[in-house]
Design an enzyme around this catalytic site. Structure first.
Site, mmCIF file in Angstrom:
data_model
loop_
_atom_site.group_PDB
_atom_site.id
_atom_site.type_symbol
_atom_site.label_atom_id
_atom_site.label_comp_id
_atom_site.label_asym_id
_atom_site.label_seq_id
_atom_site.Cartn_x
_atom_site.Cartn_y
_atom_site.Cartn_z
ATOM 1 N N CYS A 422 0.826 -1.214 0.000
ATOM 2 C CA CYS A 422 0.000 0.000 0.000
ATOM 3 C C CYS A 422 0.857 1.259 0.000
ATOM 4 O O CYS A 422 0.482 2.282 -0.580
ATOM 5 C CB CYS A 422 -0.942 -0.016 1.199
ATOM 6 S SG CYS A 422 -2.118 -1.396 1.175
ATOM 7 N N THR A 423 2.018 1.194 0.630
ATOM 8 C CA THR A 423 2.934 2.332 0.611
ATOM 9 C C THR A 423 3.484 2.554 -0.794
ATOM 10 O O THR A 423 3.537 3.689 -1.286
ATOM 11 C CB THR A 423 4.085 2.110 1.605
ATOM 12 O OG1 THR A 423 3.545 1.988 2.932
ATOM 13 C CG2 THR A 423 5.064 3.269 1.561
#
Length: 530
Positions: A422-423
């Site tokens: 997700c980062t």
């Protein structure tokens, strides 16, 4: 019963230690001007210097590339003038002509995935314009064209024998000018030899594969390793050269062509553009298939002990992704299946079964690393009006979809803030903010995190777009991306899905299970094609 472990990287055969060496070694290893290095990138570095390329010179470079070659060019101070190429990845002469400038010194020609480019044609093209030809045969060693080995036409050609035989190292280069010769070293990492032989054992014994991979995550991408040129003076190991001379006794190229042909019979409709056939002199590196659900397919394969290759999803940081939509789409949609010479027919059949089952929506049969199915409650489809909603952002302010009437919206759902995937997805969108803003497009990220968690995430990475807190997962359910606990999934959660919504609030495109590292490129490609 478990299954054997398959990877795109050739395992190291045990008989690499025994027997007499091959009488002759494949081109270019016995040519007078051939030099051996630890890896091909060292050979490229020395070749650039020997050919007289200097800082500020430009090289016509394929937009679709691995990135290590760009790393070498960049370190040498050479500017890459990128070309998109055709659907089959062959250079387009008109495009190349438009890129020529006084500083242009060379054409970089990649023989992709073990298949030959029309090197004689590009040799003549370069000669007519006073340019050098760099032949990259790193993925295509042992391949040929009309009876002549690839690498025979370039002013310089680089090769990677280690990729073909699973050796700890050994790259090669040959040029029309003398190259420095490095004395082989006695040093070699024992772990690489153990790992290579371990792959061979795990490919033959399922119980070993199960023990070796139990609770082990799939290796991630390391830009430091993939794009770094390493030490230019790094020499090959004597041990790798010793083993190479014994492994070269068989016909690896023919075995790879057979495996590729078998995959074509079962998965011909999945083959990436330009790779839907096998030429008589090819030496395939992998079998590239095209899917818009790349991340999901990689997980489905991993669940059955197949470590496919996530082909080039992350380009070199100096590369202007947005200018080359076709290359961006390939990065976002291409998966490479193993074809190496150590595979058995049942291994190939297993891969065909997995891909076809994934295409029909069936669950993987293993118990690990399952990819959640798209819930049966999904009713939204492309062309529908996107439902309005209201959620608090990372600062607690209410945000509604209807607030962005007249603008395009990238509404992306992700599982959890500040986790690796997700980062990577969020930071890639952050880096593309200028392009998205220029296209009058707003990005909205939605996850089940609390506003304070999203605030820390946004501040930590400087995210310039709203992150919305869907703590009760009502919006995720509204959009059909909330996966509930079942016998196939250990926990509930948001499925990684993106909705591209037009200014009229109609859903233009739905992207499911996209590789988070390639998500930004695919979004821009899809937006450009609307």
């Amino acid at each position: 019963m478990g299954e054997t472990f398959l990877t795109c990287w050739t395992p190291l055969r045990p008989d690499a230690w025994v027997g007499s060496p091959a009488r002759t070694l494949p081109f270019p290893l016995e040519e007078e001007g051939c030099r051996l290095y630890k890896f091909a990138r060292q050979g490229l570095w020395h070749s650039l210097k020997a050919l007289g390329l200097r800082e500020g010179d430009a090289v016509l470079t394929p937009a679709y590339h691995h990135g290590s070659e760009v790393g070498v060019l960049h370190k040498a101070g050479i500017r890459c003038a990128y070309y998109e190429a055709t659907e089959s990845l062959a250079p387009d002469p008109d495009e190349l002509e438009s890129l020529l400038e006084p500083e242009t010194r060379a054409l970089y020609l990649i023989h992709n995935l073990g298949f030959p480019q029309d090197a004689p044609r590009w040799r003549s093209w370069c000669d007519e314009r006073g340019l050098l030809l760099i032949e990259d045969v790193a993925m295509s060693w042992l391949a040929g064209l009309d009876g002549t080995p690839l690498g025979s036409w370039g002013d310089v050609a680089i090769f990677s024998p280690w990729k073909t035989y699973g050796l700890p190292d050994v790259g090669a280069a040959i040029a029309r000018v003398p190259l420095p010769e490095l004395d082989p070293t006695r040093e070699v990492a024992a772990s690489l030899i153990v790992r290579g032989h371990g792959k061979w054992v795990a490919e033959h014994l399922a119980w070993v594969a199960d023990l070796a991979t139990r609770d082990q995550p799939v290796s991630g991408f390391s830009a430091e390793i993939e794009f770094d040129t390493f030490d230019p003076e790094a020499a090959p190991s004597r041990l790798s050269i010793f083993m190479l001379r014994r492994l070269a006794r068989g016909d690896a190229a023919a075995a790879r062509r057979d495996n590729y042909s078998r995959l074509l019979e079962g998965l011909g409709d999945w083959a990436a553009p330009g790779f839907d056939h096998v030429t008589p002199e090819a030496c395939p590196f992998v079998f590239p298939i095209e899917t818009e659900h790349k991340d999901g397919l990689l997980r489905a394969l991993a669940a059955r002990q197949v470590r496919a290759l996530n082909l080039w999803s992350i380009p070199h940081p100096t590369y202007p992704v947005g200018r080359f939509p076709a290359a961006a789409r390939r990065r976002a949609t291409t998966v490479g299946l193993p074809v190496h010479q150590e595979l058995h027919p049942e291994d190939v059949d297993r891969m065909i079964e997995i891909v076809l089952s994934y295409g029909t929506g069936e669950e993987p049969t293993a118990t690990r690393a399952r990819e959640p199915r798209v819930p049966d409650t999904i009713e939204l489809k492309e062309g529908d009006e996107a439902p309005d909603f209201e959620l608090p952002d990372q600062d607690g302010r209410p945000v509604r979809l209807s607030d962005f009437a007249g603008r395009s919206v990238v509404l992306y759902f992700y599982p959890q803030a500040d986790t690796p995937g997700c980062t990577a997805q969020a930071c890639a969108l952050r880096d593309r903010s200028p392009e998205l803003s220029a296209a009058a497009t707003t990005v909205l990220g939605v996850s089940p995190d609390r506003p304070d968690e999203l605030k820390r995430f946004a501040d930590k990475y400087g995210l310039p777009f709203p992150l919305l807190a869907d703590e009760r997962h009502e919006v995720a359910e509204l959009y059909g991306v909330w996966v509930r606990r079942s016998r196939f999934t250990r926990r509930s959660g948001t499925q990684r899905t993106t909705y591209l919504i037009g200014p009229d609030r109609r859903i233009d495109r739905i992207l499911r299970n996209v590789d988070p590292r390639a998500h930004d490129s695919l979004v821009l490609v899809e937006m450009a094609g609307r």
